[in-house]
Every structure is written in C-alpha cells, then in structure tokens.
Design a protein around this motif. Structure first.
Motif, short mmCIF file in Angstrom:
data_model
loop_
_atom_site.label_atom_id
_atom_site.label_comp_id
_atom_site.label_asym_id
_atom_site.label_seq_id
_atom_site.Cartn_x
_atom_site.Cartn_y
_atom_site.Cartn_z
N PHE A 48 -8.33 0.80 -4.19
CA PHE A 48 -7.96 1.58 -2.86
C PHE A 48 -7.53 2.96 -3.47
O PHE A 48 -6.64 3.10 -4.20
N ARG A 103 -5.66 -6.02 -2.86
CA ARG A 103 -4.96 -4.96 -3.44
C ARG A 103 -4.81 -5.31 -4.79
O ARG A 103 -4.24 -6.60 -5.06
N LEU A 126 -6.51 4.41 5.29
CA LEU A 126 -7.08 3.07 5.90
C LEU A 126 -7.04 2.91 7.52
O LEU A 126 -7.64 2.67 8.21
N GLN A 136 -2.73 5.59 1.08
CA GLN A 136 -3.57 4.63 1.36
C GLN A 136 -3.57 4.23 2.82
O GLN A 136 -4.52 3.87 3.43
N LEU A 155 -6.34 -7.09 4.42
CA LEU A 155 -6.58 -5.91 3.29
C LEU A 155 -5.78 -6.06 2.19
O LEU A 155 -6.25 -5.90 0.74
N PHE A 157 0.77 -1.21 0.14
CA PHE A 157 0.00 0.05 -0.03
C PHE A 157 0.91 1.32 -0.02
O PHE A 157 1.96 1.22 0.72
#
Length: 195
Positions: free
Chosen positions: A193, A91, A31, A27, A87, A23
C-alpha cells in the motif's frame, strides 16, 4: 474528491483505524478516497456489486470468495472500518511488528490471521474444516474447465491425504497451518500500500 475523503473521516476515526489496522494516516485517507469512489450508492457502505466493479476482482477466479470475505455473515453491506479490517490482512508485516508486545492482540496482518483469512476462502460452509467437496469447488473456480473432473478429484484426494493428520477426511485450521508452515505467507499475502 480528495477533500471529500478527508472531510468525512474524522481525525479520531483515523486514529482508531490506525491502531486497529496498522495503516498510516496517509494510507487511510487514500483508501477512504478509493472506498468513496467505489460507493456508488453514496451511503457510506459498499455492496457486493460495488466490489464486482473492480476489474481485478471481476477477472480473478476467486473474486467472489474474496468479495465475500469483506462481509460478516448475513450482511450485504460493509462500512469503511470493516473494509479496512479486511484489507489489513494484506498489509505487509513490518520488522517492528514481528516482535509484538505480548499484551496486545495479534495484528490483523499476522501470519496466523493471514492463514485464517486464506483458510476461510476454502471453508465455504464455515464449519471450520475444509472438506473434499469444498476443496473441489475452490479448485474448479481456480482452474475452470482446463482440468478434468477426474484430475481435480485426484488433486483434492491427494491434498486431503497429505494434510489430514487426524483421519477425518477434512482439513482443520491447525492442519492447514501445518501444511503451509514452509510457505512464505507473509510475502504471498501482502499488497504494498502506498505511504
């Protein structure tokens, strides 16, 4: 709230999470802000109840299975890092990640790790195979009462018959991979995302 998110997350933690999950900095901070808004106990962890307050999970027939995927076995809380690791499976795979360096470990969002995540949604007893009963339970979660038990049993039997190559009446992870080899898992198991 945005300032709270950035002040509680140290720069070195962000860098470690970037390396581990792929990420971006923005991001991760976004998050983290979402994570802290879900953290009703304000203790730096999320409980199953915190996840159940997410409307999209509450109405998803597999919501409980997805929620369970965030929690290591025997745990009832997940910290931000664990939240981000889970998560990361969703991605999208970037073009530059497809030719990864052989010396680095496979990214969490690789095809194999996405398939393993999906496999574990079906493997309810975590014995590394999907039995007919497990398949039936998950199918029942997905379709509810819209299909008879007889029809569901027929679907489960046919699925196992097609996937089971070693004759043990269950689906191993390798058999699961083989069945899904032509499915665009990267696209189907990706969430965009925001950057």
């Amino acid at each position: 709230m945005g300032s709270r998110a950035s002040t509680l997350l140290r720069e070195e933690e962000i860098e470690e999470i970037k390396k581990e999950t792929g990420f971006s900095h923005s991001q991760i901070t976004r998050l983290y802000s979402r994570f802290t808004s879900l953290d009703k106990g304000e203790n730096g962890t999320l409980s199953r109840e915190d996840f159940q307050r997410i409307p999209e999970l509450a109405i998803n027939p597999l919501g409980d299975r997805i929620i369970n995927a965030f929690f290591p076995e025997g745990e009832d809380q997940v910290n931000f890092r664990g939240f981000m690791r889970t998560l990361a499976h969703f991605r999208p795979i970037e073009d530059n990640e497809k030719n990864k360096n052989a010396t680095t470990s496979e990214p969490l969002n690789s095809r194999t790790n996405k398939l393993l995540f999906a496999f574990r949604l079906y493997d309810l007893d975590r014995d590394d195979k999907i039995s007919r009963d497990e398949l039936l339970q998950v199918l029942r979660m997905m379709v509810g009462v819209n299909i008879s038990d007889e029809q569901l049993g027929s679907i489960a039997d046919r699925t196992i018959q097609e996937a089971d190559t070693n004759g043990d009446n269950s689906i191993s992870f390798n058999e699961f991979i083989k069945v899904l080899e032509k499915v665009d898992v990267e696209q189907k198991m990706s969430i965009r995302f925001l950057h």
